[in-house]
Design an enzyme around this catalytic site. Structure first.
Site, PDB file in Angstrom:
ATOM      1  N   HIS A 145      64.977  97.063  46.984  1.00 50.80           N
ATOM      2  CA  HIS A 145      65.895  98.006  47.635  1.00 50.80           C
ATOM      3  C   HIS A 145      65.179  99.187  48.284  1.00 50.80           C
ATOM      4  CE1 HIS A 145      70.093  96.928  47.787  1.00 50.80           C
ATOM      5  NE2 HIS A 145      69.761  96.037  46.875  1.00 50.80           N
ATOM      6  N   HIS A 164      79.242  97.354  48.094  1.00 48.39           N
ATOM      7  CA  HIS A 164      78.634  96.417  49.046  1.00 48.39           C
ATOM      8  C   HIS A 164      79.641  96.067  50.132  1.00 48.39           C
ATOM      9  CE1 HIS A 164      76.385  95.930  45.311  1.00 48.39           C
ATOM     10  NE2 HIS A 164      75.341  95.809  46.119  1.00 48.39           N
ATOM     11  N   HIS A 217      67.658  88.641  47.206  1.00 46.02           N
ATOM     12  CA  HIS A 217      68.334  88.481  45.912  1.00 46.02           C
ATOM     13  C   HIS A 217      68.333  87.008  45.516  1.00 46.02           C
ATOM     14  CE1 HIS A 217      70.186  92.305  44.644  1.00 46.02           C
ATOM     15  NE2 HIS A 217      70.192  92.624  45.928  1.00 46.02           N
ATOM     16  N   HIS A 269      74.470  99.407  38.505  1.00 47.48           N
ATOM     17  CA  HIS A 269      74.740  98.426  39.560  1.00 47.48           C
ATOM     18  C   HIS A 269      75.867  97.495  39.160  1.00 47.48           C
ATOM     19  CE1 HIS A 269      73.657  95.369  42.700  1.00 47.48           C
ATOM     20  NE2 HIS A 269      73.498  96.500  43.362  1.00 47.48           N
ATOM     21  N   HIS A 314      68.561  91.390  53.064  1.00 45.26           N
ATOM     22  CA  HIS A 314      68.887  91.908  51.734  1.00 45.26           C
ATOM     23  C   HIS A 314      69.392  90.804  50.811  1.00 45.26           C
ATOM     24  CE1 HIS A 314      72.272  93.182  49.098  1.00 45.26           C
ATOM     25  NE2 HIS A 314      71.275  93.811  48.527  1.00 45.26           N
ATOM     26  N   HIS A 324      73.000 102.891  47.620  1.00 44.56           N
ATOM     27  CA  HIS A 324      71.710 102.443  47.084  1.00 44.56           C
ATOM     28  C   HIS A 324      70.624 103.497  47.288  1.00 44.56           C
ATOM     29  CE1 HIS A 324      73.991  98.663  47.186  1.00 44.56           C
ATOM     30  NE2 HIS A 324      73.215  98.287  46.189  1.00 44.56           N
ATOM     31  N   PHE A 344      74.970  90.495  41.299  1.00 46.25           N
ATOM     32  CA  PHE A 344      74.938  91.956  41.287  1.00 46.25           C
ATOM     33  C   PHE A 344      74.966  92.527  39.862  1.00 46.25           C
ATOM     34  CE2 PHE A 344      76.883  92.177  45.800  1.00 46.25           C
ATOM     35  CZ  PHE A 344      75.631  92.234  46.358  1.00 46.25           C
TER      36      PHE A 344
END
Ligand code: C2O
Length: 579
Positions: free
Chosen positions: A359, A198, A329, A177, A325, A207, A346
């Site tokens: 995810h 992304h 995070h 990632h 999403h 993903h 990230f």
């Protein structure tokens, strides 16, 4: 260009090599920021479309498509278009692992180089999905049986016990990632243009493949091919806390770098920081309804905007990516850490086992969106553009074999061997209540500044302004926020409301709520990127009875502190946009 593209085999430029993990050996494939080499365009994808095997047809298709793209100037932001210099529109290619460079992050205001390059071992094989004998069923992490929890813990434990230079080890999986998201890879043959998975249409497919191999590796480690990752069911009130199985500090799925205030709190998908748990649940369901059902006019609004070889990163995130999403995070990441580690950046997100569980639900949203969204909302829910279908990534499979995968092979989860536990979707009926009483703002709309006088707009406080509709009585329209320049190192979020009288709406469950932009912090430097989003207004007009008006009053409410976002322009366009 064409002839290079047509030799659809593995890399011509990188001879097979066996190297130890960069942390353990020298020389290493890790290249510092300044010295990263940018030679040779010979990295070749084999992700061609089966019915276009005839080479000349394929080339022809590419060239025609490019012409079409160039003609669509008004439709997407300029960053999205193919520059005339680039040879043709092609898919983003898998990275060249031997040219992996430093990933970066901002740490206490200093740019930090991070080495998250993978070990390089063996030849690249084009991955073929194996035949499916028994489906792996992904279940809610809030509803796992004790035996499921035991297996999950054991599998992660074994992954943590693998030698660190094993590409399947826990840290190597986390590095994937970091490398794909914080700037370690350049697009092959495209100078120092990053690969970024992304903020574009690559978000869901990348993903999905990442989790696919993660799951297969875990299954192999406990010798259970039916092992399936659990999903964090944050879209259902029963799943709106961190799943308790992640809170046992003695388990292998525990991570100490999480926000201590949120370990048992109700998740905040709206990122308003409101505290009332009832209102949080209501906000969450409204966010889900908005990003899944109400706010999108076409498949790209949900999936993310087109991203092709040779074009800049982050053309525009889809509604789910930038909404729920991102929210999770930020919710989980630890504010005591310099970059919100682990989940809040990230580069470090993959170090928290909860990331993959999160995810798995993001991935589930893709499946659900295709299943439940009424087709009158978005006419076509599949992207058929070859630059999407043929985009490719590299992973190590459960046998530590380096494989290249194509987007087109991950579109059907059952062909990939997994399906989902069925759980009710309370957000499906969460269309906000009709809100026709707000006549005051309509009558006073002309007192607000015109959008044209405010943009480009540095967004550091709440702003309210008037935007002209395309024409009076036009009921089907989109609000476009263009050239959104963001500081990639920061958490940023803003909400958009239409004809709302509330100055800092913390309650999102109302017709005036049009949608959200938000990002998870990632690479530095080259600290800005430019992106765009579209918010469908059709249902909102209906819910507020304002389709007949000449103009609307837009309020933008930033939820982050300080600056970091500049919005280049805002406008209303007809839906569907005129070609
Ligand atoms: Cu690749 Cu949720 O991030």
């Amino acid at each position: 260009m064409a002839s290079i593209f047509l030799h659809c085999t593995t890399t011509a430029s990188s001879p097979p090599s066996t190297k130890l993990h960069p942390l353990l050996s020298k020389p290493t494939p890790f290249i510092s920021h300044a010295s990263r080499s940018h030679r040779q365009p010979l990295h070749i994808s084999s992700c061609v479309i089966p019915n276009q095997k005839n080479s000349s047809d394929y080339t022809q298709g590419k060239l025609d498509r490019r012409n079409i793209l160039l003609g669509l100037g008004g439709l997407y932001s300029a960053a999205n278009l193919i520059s005339p210099e680039s040879a043709s529109a092609n898919p983003v290619q898998a990275p060249e692992l031997d040219k992996c460079g430093a990933a970066t992050n901002l740490n206490n205001q200093k740019v930090l180089d991070i080495n998250c390059c993978p070990p390089i071992q063996g030849d690249i094989i084009d991955y073929k999905l194996p035949p499916v004998h028994k489906l792996r069923t992904r279940k809610s992490a809030h509803r796992l049986s004790p035996i499921d929890v035991f297996k999950y813990n054991l599998a992660i434990q074994r992954m943590k016990e693998l030698p660190e230079d094993d590409p399947r080890s826990f840290m190597q999986q986390a590095y994937i990632h970091c490398a794909y998201c914080n700037g370690a890879y350049n697009q092959p043959g495209q100078g120092d243009l990053d690969i970024q998975v992304h903020n574009s249409w690559l978000f869901f497919p990348f993903h999905r493949w990442y989790l696919y191999f993660y799951e297969k590796i875990l299954g192999k480690l406990i010798d259970d091919p039916t092992f399936a990752l659990p999903f964090w069911n944050w879209d259902n009130p029963k799943g709106m806390t961190i799943p308790p199985i992640f809170l046992d500090s003695k388990s292998s799925i525990y991570d100490s770098k999480r926000n201590p205030d949120n370990l048992k709190a109700v998740v905040d998908l709206g990122m308003t920081k409101i505290k009332d748990p009832m209102q949080l649940v209501t906000n969450n369901l409204t966010v889900m309804y908005t990003e899944m059902i109400r706010g999108n006019a076409d498949v790209y609004d949900f999936m993310g905007q087109p991203y092709r070889e040779g074009t800049p990163v982050s053309p525009g995130p889809g509604s789910s990516e930038r909404g729920s999403h991102t929210a999770l995070h930020v919710f989980v990441g630890d504010p005591r850490e310099p970059s919100g580690e682990d989940m809040g950046n990230f580069y470090s997100a993959g170090r928290d086992p909860l990331f993959y569980c999160h995810h798995a639900n993001v991935d589930r949203m893709w499946t659900l969106w295709k299943d439940v969204l009424p087709s009158d909302k978005v006419p076509d829910k599949n992207i058929t553009d070859p630059d999407y279908l043929d985009a490719s990534f590299l992973f190590y499979d459960e046998n530590a074999q380096l494989v290249r995968v194509c987007v087109k092979d991950c579109l059907d989860t059952r062909k990939m061997g997994y399906d989902l536990q069925r759980i009710d979707l309370p957000w499906l009926d969460y269309r906000p209540p009709i809100q026709t009483a707000l006549a005051r703002i309509k009558r006073t709309s002309s007192f607000f500044p015109k959008a044209s006088t405010l943009f480009p707009l540095k967004l550091n406080k709440i702003v309210r302004f008037e935007v002209q509709k395309t024409k009076k009585g036009k009921a089907d329209e989109l609000l476009v926020l263009e050239d959104i320049t963001v500081d990639t190192t920061k958490f940023l979020k803003f909400d958009v409301f239409v004809n709302d009288e509330d100055d800092n709406a913390l309650e999102l469950d109302k017709a005036a709520y049009a949608g959200t932009y938000a990002q998870v912090p990632h690479k530095a430097p080259k600290k800005t990127s430019t992106t765009s989003i579209r918010l469908k207004l059709t249902d909102l007009y209906e819910d507020m009875d304002i389709a007949d008006d000449d103009s609307i009053v837009v309020t933008i409410v930033p939820r982050h502190i300080g600056s970091g976002v500049t919005i280049g322009g805002i406008k209303i366009i007809a839906n569907p946009p005129k070609a």
